[in-house]
Design a protein around this motif. Structure first.
Motif, PDB file in Angstrom:
ATOM      1  N   LEU A 273       0.880  -0.939  -0.134  1.00  0.00           N
ATOM      2  CA  LEU A 273       0.113  -0.010   0.017  1.00  0.00           C
ATOM      3  C   LEU A 273       1.259   1.283  -0.309  1.00  0.00           C
ATOM      4  O   LEU A 273       0.168   2.776  -0.079  1.00  0.00           O
ATOM      5  N   TYR A 277       0.645   2.067  -5.665  1.00  0.00           N
ATOM      6  CA  TYR A 277       1.019   3.717  -6.825  1.00  0.00           C
ATOM      7  C   TYR A 277       1.229   4.329  -7.676  1.00  0.00           C
ATOM      8  O   TYR A 277       1.335   4.755  -8.484  1.00  0.00           O
ATOM      9  N   GLN A 308      -4.781   2.313  -8.759  1.00  0.00           N
ATOM     10  CA  GLN A 308      -4.651   1.581  -7.408  1.00  0.00           C
ATOM     11  C   GLN A 308      -4.731   2.247  -6.820  1.00  0.00           C
ATOM     12  O   GLN A 308      -4.833   1.755  -5.509  1.00  0.00           O
ATOM     13  N   ASN A 312      -6.295   1.157  -3.481  1.00  0.00           N
ATOM     14  CA  ASN A 312      -5.036   1.175  -1.637  1.00  0.00           C
ATOM     15  C   ASN A 312      -5.893   1.608  -1.042  1.00  0.00           C
ATOM     16  O   ASN A 312      -6.295   1.191   0.593  1.00  0.00           O
ATOM     17  N   ASN A 315      -9.024  -0.256   0.390  1.00  0.00           N
ATOM     18  CA  ASN A 315      -8.329  -1.819   1.262  1.00  0.00           C
ATOM     19  C   ASN A 315      -7.990  -1.800   2.728  1.00  0.00           C
ATOM     20  O   ASN A 315      -8.165  -2.338   3.857  1.00  0.00           O
ATOM     21  N   TYR A 316      -7.067  -0.395   2.664  1.00  0.00           N
ATOM     22  CA  TYR A 316      -6.715   0.150   4.129  1.00  0.00           C
ATOM     23  C   TYR A 316      -7.580   0.288   4.855  1.00  0.00           C
ATOM     24  O   TYR A 316      -8.040  -0.458   6.121  1.00  0.00           O
ATOM     25  N   TYR A 426      -2.740   5.956   7.486  1.00  0.00           N
ATOM     26  CA  TYR A 426      -2.594   5.759   6.145  1.00  0.00           C
ATOM     27  C   TYR A 426      -1.624   6.631   5.767  1.00  0.00           C
ATOM     28  O   TYR A 426      -2.572   7.883   5.654  1.00  0.00           O
ATOM     29  N   PRO A 428       0.855   7.080   3.143  1.00  0.00           N
ATOM     30  CA  PRO A 428       1.765   6.359   1.348  1.00  0.00           C
ATOM     31  C   PRO A 428       2.933   7.082   1.457  1.00  0.00           C
ATOM     32  O   PRO A 428       3.580   6.050   0.715  1.00  0.00           O
TER      33      PRO A 428
END
Length: 444
Positions: A273, A277, A308, A312, A315-316, A426, A428
């Motif tokens: 994650l 990306y 993507q 992410n 999904n997180y 989160y 990234p």
């Protein structure tokens, strides 16, 4: 180096520089209430009048909080007619006023003169927007000059010559007539807050955090405005200002309560994650460090990358840290929020909180998200190069790292960490995670 214009302010700006939750606003409320009935000598004349305040905050709901928490009458400018006219009327009557940053930056020289005459104290909750680039092309600037509509005066000030002008740049005319527009290198026009906005007050207090990394600090230095920083000391609910000491801040304790999604450092692997990306191969160190910046979004990210990143995020919040939507808040560049929104990260163009958990990158001084347990900061903060060059002409080097981590921490403190509760994060961008860690170790 551009010559810095003279600034006649004799007192020093008081910058209360402390972490969110340290008691800055509580100190301000206490300060106001403790000074009720105290007289202050007027700027002109020998008589004294009770202390009068102008309290400036980013949001209307915070205006209401100050009105309720203080024991003096704070008046809010009314929308009847125009708010600026209402503000001027309140100053003429010598009332204390609570208002927003947006209205404060519209104060003209006549109102500022009235403020000085009446003898006000300014309390500014969070830094102001003191520099904005005006949206105009180089060719339009040339046309206005060639037509004799404007000229460039001392210190690159835009001087409006056509008093009868009516056209698409009428708003620019208003700014120029307030002595607030500067042309940089013939290609960019900037609005800057007039220094009289601080000079006109008997005392000024700015409540913020990590002031050294912020635009208003650079603005003060460019204009030779003196300031002194203070920390807040809480003694069993009584607040006092003490000499600035960042070591008093519980940075390590806060950082340990942030459950940050990290790379697998033990096996030297990038967590998916945090790395999948960007579809470019063999990134240079600089490219890797600048991913998720404004430049990356606008020049390098292709639809595949944004898709993507969207996956992410979903999904997180679904699998990594499952969180109900009402306990999530997230952010990115506003232009790309509609692209990244999904079933977990909501975005509503009207900002309807019932169907939206998106929070603006520059959100400050609001407690509305204090119940949120999980957040995403999908951005890598750098200074606009044109703004950086603006300050460079004053021999001011912008500290991009302090600015970046300051903005990130302000955003983090919108969530439940402000209440001392653990929070899922989160983030990234490798650079932003690294800066946050450096901050926690007092390296910034």
């Amino acid at each position: 180096m551009r010559e810095v214009k003279g600034f006649n302010m004799t007192q020093t700006i008081n910058v209360v520089d402390a972490m969110c939750g340290a008691g800055k606003t509580s100190w301000a409320i206490q300060h106001i209430n403790e000074n009720i009935g105290q007289n202050k000598k007027l700027a002109f004349g020998d008589s004294g009048e009770p202390m009068k305040y102008i309290y400036v905050t980013p949001y209307l709901r915070e205006v209401e909080r100050i009105q309720e928490a203080t024991d003096i009458d704070f008046f809010e400018p009314e929308a009847k007619g125009t708010k600026i006219k209402s503000f001027e009327a309140l100053i003429t009557l010598g009332r204390s006023v609570a208002t927003t940053h947006e209205l404060f930056k519209k104060l003209d020289l006549n109102i500022l003169d009235a403020i000085e005459e009446k003898g006000y104290t300014l309390i500014m909750d969070e830094v102001a927007s003191v520099l904005e680039q005006y949206d105009i092309s180089k060719s339009d600037i040339k046309l206005l000059i060639d037509n004799g509509t404007i000229e460039i005066g001392e210190n690159d000030k835009v001087v409006w010559l056509d008093d009868d002008y009516k056209g698409k740049f009428s708003d620019m005319k208003i700014l120029a007539e307030s002595d607030n527009l500067i042309l940089q290198n013939g290609i960019a026009v900037f609005w800057t807050m007039n220094t009289r906005a601080f000079e006109a007050f008997d005392e000024v207090y700015v409540l913020t955090y990590m002031f050294d990394g912020q635009e208003q600090c650079n603005y003060y230095m460019a204009n030779d405005i003196k300031f002194k920083k203070y920390s807040v000391k809480d003694s069993d609910g009584h607040y006092e200002l003490i000499d600035y000491d960042p070591t008093l801040e519980p940075r390590k304790e806060m950082y340990e309560k942030l459950n940050i999604y990290l790379d697998d450092e033990t096996n030297k692997k990038k967590s998916p994650l945090n790395s999948n990306y960007d579809s470019r191969e063999k990134l240079t160190e600089q490219q890797r460090w600048s991913q998720l910046s404004s430049t990356w979004y606008r020049k390098h990210a292709i639809p595949k990358d944004l898709k993507q990143l969207n996956n992410n995020l979903r999904n997180y919040f679904r699998s990594v840290e499952p969180t109900e939507n009402e306990y999530i808040f997230w952010t990115t560049i506003s232009d790309f929020a509609p692209t990244l929104k999904n079933a977990k990260c909501k975005w509503n163009k009207n900002g309807d909180r019932a169907s939206d958990n998106f929070v603006a990158l520059n959100a400050r001084a609001t407690n509305a998200y204090g119940h949120c347990k999980s957040m995403a900061y999908v951005y890598n903060r750098f200074v606009n190069p044109i703004e950086k060059n603006f300050f460079r002409e004053y021999d001011i080097e912008v500290d991009e790292n302090k600015l970046a981590v300051s903005d990130l921490i302000q955003f983090l403190f919108r969530g439940c960490i402000r209440n001392g509760e653990p929070m899922n994060c989160y983030i990234p961008s490798e650079r932003m995670r690294s800066l946050l860690k450096d901050w926690s170790e007092f390296k910034l």
